[in-house]
Enzyme design. Structure first.
Site, PDB file in Angstrom:
ATOM      1  N   ILE A   1      66.839 -34.637  48.789  1.00 38.59           N
ATOM      2  CA  ILE A   1      66.366 -33.837  49.912  1.00 38.59           C
ATOM      3  C   ILE A   1      66.304 -34.670  51.193  1.00 38.59           C
ATOM      4  O   ILE A   1      65.948 -35.848  51.175  1.00 38.59           O
ATOM      5  CB  ILE A   1      64.975 -33.234  49.603  1.00 38.59           C
TER       6      ILE A   1
ATOM      7  N   GLU B   1      60.733 -37.059  42.468  1.00 41.00           N
ATOM      8  CA  GLU B   1      59.707 -36.274  43.147  1.00 41.00           C
ATOM      9  C   GLU B   1      58.297 -36.863  43.060  1.00 41.00           C
ATOM     10  O   GLU B   1      57.527 -36.787  44.026  1.00 41.00           O
ATOM     11  CB  GLU B   1      59.728 -34.839  42.622  1.00 41.00           C
TER      12      GLU B   1
ATOM     13  N   GLY C   1      66.863 -33.968  44.286  1.00 40.18           N
ATOM     14  CA  GLY C   1      67.552 -32.688  44.252  1.00 40.18           C
ATOM     15  C   GLY C   1      68.920 -32.770  43.614  1.00 40.18           C
ATOM     16  O   GLY C   1      69.442 -31.752  43.133  1.00 40.18           O
TER      17      GLY C   1
ATOM     18  N   ASP D   1      68.437 -31.825  40.089  1.00 38.23           N
ATOM     19  CA  ASP D   1      68.296 -30.369  40.029  1.00 38.23           C
ATOM     20  C   ASP D   1      69.671 -29.705  40.045  1.00 38.23           C
ATOM     21  O   ASP D   1      69.926 -28.758  39.296  1.00 38.23           O
ATOM     22  CB  ASP D   1      67.484 -29.854  41.225  1.00 38.23           C
TER      23      ASP D   1
ATOM     24  N   ASP E   1      60.299 -29.054  41.688  1.00 35.04           N
ATOM     25  CA  ASP E   1      60.027 -27.616  41.638  1.00 35.04           C
ATOM     26  C   ASP E   1      61.248 -26.727  41.831  1.00 35.04           C
ATOM     27  O   ASP E   1      61.112 -25.518  42.026  1.00 35.04           O
ATOM     28  CB  ASP E   1      58.961 -27.235  42.671  1.00 35.04           C
TER      29      ASP E   1
END
Length: 310
Positions: free
Chosen positions: A100, A179, A156, A159, A187
């Site tokens: 991110i 994170e 991310g 993810d 999340d």
């Protein structure tokens, strides 16, 4: 080096009319691909194959505000595009992604709008759900997605890759569920998908709770990736070769296989079998079955069969 490797890898796919020079240009990280997006470069290196490249190399492919919406638009378009049967995802520049872009995204998370706690919370939940869709859209896309990771894959990035169907990496790749180091629980997908990708719950807990780096050999032995390559050039050539193999099969069979694999992952064996029977009671009524069977009896490759677009 890249043109030589890709041309060698594609000699067996001449029946698919793959223009080798176009493949080389599209799969390189030169930034020459035309794209309607600012954070992604889109190209078509071979028939029925779409290459989606994270394309902010000067920012280490950090995921800025534009990225989170552009990925949704991109994969929603791919999902309904009959000229795409397989997707290859990679990153431009020195690494796959730094995760991110905190500088660009902090206001969305740290300064949510709302007149009171309830409204702030409601708006924050909507924001999180919007970010979750950025990677869920990959999983929802019926076209198989092959992701090729080189260098760092942070936050991310994990993810993203856990929402893909096939994961490849280079020997210098490393993965980090980052994170907890920035004060939050992941999340947007890692905590939900990583336990289903890696067989060891203990290892998943360790990675998520300590934010330690996982390097390529461990990623392969744990099942996070299926293959490790010496360098990015070899990895991209194999990713394209694999995509060509998939694209050469019946799109009815391939897309049905992906959809049912994901359904079975999230349901019991009995539920998966029932869903499969319901699925195939219509999908078996396709010309693709007879075409594929005829090719098999004639000892021909499925890649020689011309399947209708889907």
């Amino acid at each position: 080096m890249l043109p030589v490797i890709i041309r060698s890898a594609l000699t067996k796919y001449r029946g698919l009319s793959l223009p080798s020079q176009a493949v080389v240009r599209a799969m390189s990280s030169s930034g020459g691909s035309s794209s309607p997006y600012t954070s992604l470069a889109i190209s078509h290196p071979a028939e029925f194959i779409t290459h989606v490249e994270l394309h902010r190399p000067e920012k280490r492919n950090a995921m800025n505000r534009a990225f989170w919406s552009e990925m949704v638009d991109c994969f929603n378009e791919i999902a309904v595009n009959p000229d795409c049967r397989v997707v290859v995802v990679s990153g431009a520049g020195k690494i796959f992604t730094a995760g991110i872009d905190l500088a660009d995204m902090a206001s969305d998370v740290l300064q949510p709008e709302g007149d009171d706690t309830a409204r702030v919370s409601w708006n924050l939940k909507k924001t999180i759900a919007k970010y979750q869709e950025t990677f869920s859209v990959i999983e929802k896309c019926p076209k198989p997605v092959v992701v090729a990771v080189h260098g760092a894959c942070v936050g991310g990035g994990v993810d993203l890759i856990t929402a893909c169907d096939i994961r490849l990496c280079t020997q210098d790749a490393w993965f980090q569920v980052k994170e907890v180091d920035i004060g939050l629980a992941a999340d947007v997908g890692t905590l939900q998908r990583l336990p289903k990708v890696i067989g060891s719950r203990s290892l998943v807990n360790e990675l998520a709770l300590t934010a330690r780096k996982m390097f390529a050999d461990e990623a392969r032995s744990s099942g996070l990736v299926s293959r490790v390559f010496a360098d990015k050039e070899a990895m991209m050539a194999t990713a394209l070769e694999m995509a060509c193999e998939i694209a050469g099969r019946s799109p009815v069979a391939v897309q049905g296989t992906k959809i049912n694999l994901i359904y079975s992952r999230d349901h019991s064996v009995a539920e998966g079998l029932n869903y499969m029977a319901t699925w195939n009671m219509s999908m078996l009524q396709t010309q693709d079955v007879m075409k594929s069977a005829q090719a098999s009896m004639e000892k021909k490759s499925p890649k020689t069969v011309v399947f209708s677009k889907l």
